[in-house]
Design a protein around this motif. Structure first.
Motif, PDB file in Angstrom:
ATOM      1  N   GLN A  90      14.843  -7.794  -1.348  1.00  0.00           N
ATOM      2  CA  GLN A  90      14.611  -7.004  -0.143  1.00  0.00           C
ATOM      3  C   GLN A  90      13.842  -5.722  -0.459  1.00  0.00           C
ATOM      4  OE1 GLN A  90      15.987  -7.563   3.549  1.00  0.00           O
ATOM      5  NE2 GLN A  90      13.980  -6.725   3.155  1.00  0.00           N
ATOM      6  N   ASP A  91      14.207  -5.043  -1.545  1.00  0.00           N
ATOM      7  CA  ASP A  91      13.529  -3.794  -1.905  1.00  0.00           C
ATOM      8  C   ASP A  91      12.061  -4.037  -2.220  1.00  0.00           C
ATOM      9  OD1 ASP A  91      15.904  -2.461  -1.550  1.00  0.00           O
ATOM     10  OD2 ASP A  91      16.398  -2.358  -3.696  1.00  0.00           O
ATOM     11  N   GLU A  92      11.752  -5.116  -2.934  1.00  0.00           N
ATOM     12  CA  GLU A  92      10.364  -5.397  -3.289  1.00  0.00           C
ATOM     13  C   GLU A  92       9.534  -5.736  -2.059  1.00  0.00           C
ATOM     14  OE1 GLU A  92       7.064  -5.832  -5.840  1.00  0.00           O
ATOM     15  OE2 GLU A  92       9.037  -4.896  -6.105  1.00  0.00           O
ATOM     16  N   ILE A  93      10.109  -6.473  -1.110  1.00  0.00           N
ATOM     17  CA  ILE A  93       9.387  -6.805   0.122  1.00  0.00           C
ATOM     18  C   ILE A  93       9.126  -5.543   0.931  1.00  0.00           C
ATOM     19  CG2 ILE A  93       9.613  -7.966   2.354  1.00  0.00           C
ATOM     20  CD1 ILE A  93      10.951 -10.276   0.894  1.00  0.00           C
ATOM     21  N   ARG A  94      10.116  -4.673   1.044  1.00  0.00           N
ATOM     22  CA  ARG A  94       9.924  -3.428   1.799  1.00  0.00           C
ATOM     23  C   ARG A  94       8.963  -2.485   1.091  1.00  0.00           C
ATOM     24  NH1 ARG A  94      16.254  -2.620   3.591  1.00  0.00           N
ATOM     25  NH2 ARG A  94      16.134  -3.876   5.506  1.00  0.00           N
ATOM     26  N   ARG A  95       8.938  -2.532  -0.231  1.00  0.00           N
ATOM     27  CA  ARG A  95       7.976  -1.706  -0.959  1.00  0.00           C
ATOM     28  C   ARG A  95       6.548  -2.118  -0.647  1.00  0.00           C
ATOM     29  NH1 ARG A  95       4.977  -1.631  -5.462  1.00  0.00           N
ATOM     30  NH2 ARG A  95       5.496  -3.801  -5.964  1.00  0.00           N
ATOM     31  N   ARG A  96       6.333  -3.412  -0.414  1.00  0.00           N
ATOM     32  CA  ARG A  96       4.979  -3.901  -0.130  1.00  0.00           C
ATOM     33  C   ARG A  96       4.627  -3.824   1.344  1.00  0.00           C
ATOM     34  NH1 ARG A  96       3.657  -9.048  -4.031  1.00  0.00           N
ATOM     35  NH2 ARG A  96       4.842  -8.384  -5.867  1.00  0.00           N
ATOM     36  N   LEU A  97       5.596  -4.087   2.219  1.00  0.00           N
ATOM     37  CA  LEU A  97       5.289  -4.193   3.647  1.00  0.00           C
ATOM     38  C   LEU A  97       5.746  -3.003   4.461  1.00  0.00           C
ATOM     39  CD1 LEU A  97       6.197  -7.959   4.252  1.00  0.00           C
ATOM     40  CD2 LEU A  97       3.991  -6.966   3.608  1.00  0.00           C
ATOM     41  N   GLY A  98       6.729  -2.237   3.963  1.00  0.00           N
ATOM     42  CA  GLY A  98       7.238  -1.108   4.718  1.00  0.00           C
ATOM     43  C   GLY A  98       8.669  -1.341   5.166  1.00  0.00           C
ATOM     44  N   PRO A  99       9.289  -0.320   5.766  1.00  0.00           N
ATOM     45  CA  PRO A  99      10.708  -0.402   6.132  1.00  0.00           C
ATOM     46  C   PRO A  99      10.978  -1.012   7.504  1.00  0.00           C
ATOM     47  CG  PRO A  99       9.901   1.818   6.516  1.00  0.00           C
ATOM     48  CD  PRO A  99       8.736   1.042   5.951  1.00  0.00           C
ATOM     49  N   ASP A 100       9.998  -1.659   8.108  1.00  0.00           N
ATOM     50  CA  ASP A 100      10.207  -2.222   9.434  1.00  0.00           C
ATOM     51  C   ASP A 100      11.381  -3.214   9.421  1.00  0.00           C
ATOM     52  OD1 ASP A 100       9.728  -4.288  11.686  1.00  0.00           O
ATOM     53  OD2 ASP A 100       8.299  -2.699  12.167  1.00  0.00           O
ATOM     54  N   PRO A 101      12.274  -3.164  10.441  1.00  0.00           N
ATOM     55  CA  PRO A 101      13.408  -4.110  10.473  1.00  0.00           C
ATOM     56  C   PRO A 101      12.985  -5.570  10.516  1.00  0.00           C
ATOM     57  CG  PRO A 101      13.756  -2.290  12.019  1.00  0.00           C
ATOM     58  CD  PRO A 101      12.349  -2.168  11.525  1.00  0.00           C
ATOM     59  N   GLY A 102      11.757  -5.846  10.939  1.00  0.00           N
ATOM     60  CA  GLY A 102      11.295  -7.226  10.984  1.00  0.00           C
ATOM     61  C   GLY A 102      11.152  -7.869   9.628  1.00  0.00           C
ATOM     62  N   TYR A 103      11.210  -7.072   8.549  1.00  0.00           N
ATOM     63  CA  TYR A 103      11.096  -7.600   7.199  1.00  0.00           C
ATOM     64  C   TYR A 103      12.455  -7.745   6.522  1.00  0.00           C
ATOM     65  CZ  TYR A 103       6.292  -6.124   8.043  1.00  0.00           C
ATOM     66  OH  TYR A 103       5.045  -5.947   8.592  1.00  0.00           O
TER      67      TYR A 103
END
Length: 258
Positions: A34-47
């Motif tokens: 989850q942290d790696e995905i948010r690091r690349r895409l941002g903190p949007d709840p959709g991720y």
């Protein structure tokens, strides 16, 4: 502080047959993913991704309606020997594969949204074609569970984690159509005896046209040109084959033999 409500459509869903969702290595992998995905895409709840709920919290019939495998954008499967024995994980895999078939039928290309990870290779059959394979010795030999909490294997673990993230991102970009409870028990379509009608969600099919197109028939072989009529040989401009003979002529029927 209250826990955040899980998203209606998870960015990814982790399907596994581990003894408990509180497994520390499972929790660590989920948090790192989850942290790696948010690091690349941002903190949007959709991720935001999801783990399965504790077993026994809901009766079996409700699981078929509530499983996130019917609507997640990517399915992350943790392969173990028990994965192929657990009805919950087999259900998740079967439903998601049906979604993948729908996607390929409508787009003509396979979706990479099924991400299979070697978690514990003991007792596993040969890896599936969709499995994430990274040339890290401990991962291919024993599985990712042996790398999560091992300080000496941190570099190999991060290589596998980033490969999983890449597959999740690619799968989410080509997510298959979501399923509804009606898709599990379709009603027969009038006029089609025994042929069930499998609907899609409106959001996935509103921009697509599925009506049949009439195609003009074309012969498979070239048609030879018609042969022209042969000219009359020796025919008089004022006599035909059936003209009346003159006084000094015998009646002759002219033809191709003359």
């Amino acid at each position: 502080m209250t826990a955040s409500r899980p998203p209606a459509t998870p960015y990814y869903y982790i399907s596994h047959a581990l003894p408990s969702p509180a497994d520390p290595w499972l929790r660590a992998f989920h948090c790192d993913l989850q942290d790696e995905i948010r690091r690349r895409l941002g903190p949007d709840p959709g991720y935001t991704g999801m783990l399965p709920e504790p077993r026994g919290s809901r009766p079996w019939p409700d699981d078929w309606v509530s499983t996130p495998a019917m609507r997640c954008r990517a399915l992350v499967v943790l392969l173990t020997e028990d994965f192929y024995r657990d009805p919950h994980t087999l259900r998740d895999l079967a439903l998601f594969r049906r979604r993948l078939v729908w996607e390929e039928d409508q787009t003509g290309r396979p979706s990479p949204a099924l991400v299979q990870v070697l978690w514990d290779t003991r007792g596993l059959p040969a890896p599936a074609p969709e499995a994430v394979v990274v040339p890290v010795g401990d991962y291919t030999a024993s599985g990712l569970a042996e790398l999560v909490g091992a300080p000496h294997a941190r570099g190999g673990y991060l290589r596998v984690l980033r490969a999983v993230v890449e597959r999740v991102l690619a799968g989410a970009r080509h997510s298959p159509p979501t399923m509804t409870p009606q898709d599990l028990h379709p009603d027969p379509t009038p006029g089609e005896s025994g042929m069930p009608h499998i609907p899609f969600s409106a959001g996935c099919t509103a921009h697509r046209q599925f009506a049949p197109v009439r195609v003009t028939w074309q012969p498979t072989h070239a048609v030879p040109p018609s042969r022209p009529e042969p000219p009359e040989r020796g025919a008089s401009p004022h006599r035909s084959w059936f003209s009346q003979p003159g006084d000094d002529e015998r009646p002759i029927l002219r033809g191709p033999h003359s």
